[in-house]
Motif scaffolding. Structure first.
Motif, PDB file in Angstrom:
ATOM      1  N   SER A 112      16.217  36.393   3.145  1.00 30.00           N
ATOM      2  CA  SER A 112      15.626  36.754   1.855  1.00 30.00           C
ATOM      3  C   SER A 112      16.527  36.267   0.729  1.00 30.00           C
ATOM      4  O   SER A 112      17.689  35.916   0.951  1.00 30.00           O
ATOM      5  CB  SER A 112      15.420  38.267   1.765  1.00 30.00           C
ATOM      6  OG  SER A 112      14.393  38.698   2.630  1.00 30.00           O
ATOM      7  N   HIS A 127      20.127  39.963   1.929  1.00 28.43           N
ATOM      8  CA  HIS A 127      20.401  39.957   3.367  1.00 28.43           C
ATOM      9  C   HIS A 127      19.601  38.863   4.060  1.00 28.43           C
ATOM     10  O   HIS A 127      18.465  38.561   3.672  1.00 28.43           O
ATOM     11  CB  HIS A 127      20.030  41.303   4.002  1.00 28.43           C
ATOM     12  CG  HIS A 127      20.868  42.445   3.567  1.00 28.43           C
ATOM     13  ND1 HIS A 127      20.688  43.090   2.363  1.00 28.43           N
ATOM     14  CD2 HIS A 127      21.914  43.079   4.169  1.00 28.43           C
ATOM     15  CE1 HIS A 127      21.577  44.074   2.256  1.00 28.43           C
ATOM     16  NE2 HIS A 127      22.327  44.088   3.335  1.00 28.43           N
ATOM     17  N   GLY A 128      20.194  38.303   5.117  1.00 32.70           N
ATOM     18  CA  GLY A 128      19.483  37.356   5.958  1.00 32.70           C
ATOM     19  C   GLY A 128      18.906  36.197   5.174  1.00 32.70           C
ATOM     20  O   GLY A 128      19.577  35.583   4.335  1.00 32.70           O
ATOM     21  N   ASP A 131      13.944  41.470   5.924  1.00 30.63           N
ATOM     22  CA  ASP A 131      15.300  41.197   5.453  1.00 30.63           C
ATOM     23  C   ASP A 131      15.328  41.695   4.008  1.00 30.63           C
ATOM     24  O   ASP A 131      14.653  41.120   3.139  1.00 30.63           O
ATOM     25  CB  ASP A 131      15.615  39.696   5.463  1.00 30.63           C
ATOM     26  CG  ASP A 131      15.794  39.117   6.850  1.00 30.63           C
ATOM     27  OD1 ASP A 131      15.702  39.870   7.835  1.00 30.63           O
ATOM     28  OD2 ASP A 131      16.011  37.894   6.943  1.00 30.63           O
ATOM     29  N   ASP A 144      19.962  42.512   9.193  1.00 29.08           N
ATOM     30  CA  ASP A 144      18.691  41.929   8.780  1.00 29.08           C
ATOM     31  C   ASP A 144      17.625  42.383   9.762  1.00 29.08           C
ATOM     32  O   ASP A 144      17.889  43.209  10.650  1.00 29.08           O
ATOM     33  CB  ASP A 144      18.769  40.402   8.676  1.00 29.08           C
ATOM     34  CG  ASP A 144      19.163  39.723   9.985  1.00 29.08           C
ATOM     35  OD1 ASP A 144      18.795  40.227  11.072  1.00 29.08           O
ATOM     36  OD2 ASP A 144      19.839  38.681   9.929  1.00 29.08           O
TER      37      ASP A 144
END
Length: 238
Positions: free
Chosen positions: A72, A69-70, A65, A43
């Motif tokens: 988001s 991912h992360g 991000d 990320d």
């Protein structure tokens, strides 16, 4: 697409038609914007280090991000076209007309596929440990899922593996259409990525050169952070 930015606790949020994108912002208020695109399974936090320190005085810096991912959104649709649409929406939401894109591995694919469709929005490209998007001689197996709860949607890996095994021919055929000056950075013999891929890419791109940072492996900006930052800063100063 349209969006708006908001956020707290060190991250900000852009809401677009494709969902919520989280990013971090550092650096100057004015200057040529730099957008950092992380590798698969990472990320935006992955970019903290000497590169940020070296660029912050002269550039606004944004580390996304990517979808799935992360922090988001994890929407379940991970076609490469969606990542390109997200990047366009992000630039529009922040009113960034042209950006310097720096991508690592998967993020480098997003960067140069975006540049194929939106060359007018890309000032320069830095592609760290990128690869030639050609069908592999043998299908790449799906990696083993890591234990626990990773900070990314495993479906990204599933769909990326399928796309990597049967890439759109245009991804390769249209490389010469990218007009932005491009720096490719390879990690040398310690990388699992065939370094001849980067040589082939540099030859096919219209305005590109390759720098190899020996001992960088696949994580050049982490394993050789000072050398990586120096190469990028030198390229952007040209």
């Amino acid at each position: 697409m349209s969006g708006n930015a908001s956020g707290t606790s060190g991250t900000k949020t852009v809401r677009t038609d494709g969902g919520r994108l989280v990013y971090r912002a550092w650096g100057a208020e004015a200057g040529r914007p730099v957008v950092l695109l992380h590798a698969l399974g990472e990320d935006g936090e992955d970019w903290r280090g000497p590169l940020i320190s070296q660029l912050a005085a002269d550039h606004p810096i944004y580390a996304l991000d990517l979808r799935g991912h992360g922090d988001s959104d994890w929407p379940g649709d991970y076609a490469m076209a969606r990542f390109r649409e997200d990047l366009l929406a992000f630039l529009d939401a922040l009113a960034i007309d042209r950006a310097i894109l720096i991508g690592h591995s998967f993020g480098s694919f997003v960067a140069y596929l975006f540049a194929q469709d939106h060359g007018d929005r890309v000032e320069r490209l830095v592609l760290e440990e990128t690869g030639a998007m050609l069908p592999p001689a043998e299908p790449r197996p799906l990696p083993e899922r890591p234990p626990g709860e990773p900070r990314f949607d495993w479906e990204v890996v599933v769909q990326w593996c399928a796309q990597r095994n049967a890439p759109d021919p245009a991804w390769w055929d249209r490389l010469p259409e990218i007009t932005a000056p491009t720096l490719l950075i390879g990690g040398g013999e310690t990388s699992h990525l065939p370094q001849e891929d980067l040589v082939t890419m540099a030859e096919r791109l219209s305005h590109a050169r390759l720098v190899t940072i020996d001992g960088g492996g696949h994580l050049v900006h982490e394993d050789r952070p000072k050398e990586f930052a120096a190469a990028v800063v030198s390229f952007l100063a040209e």
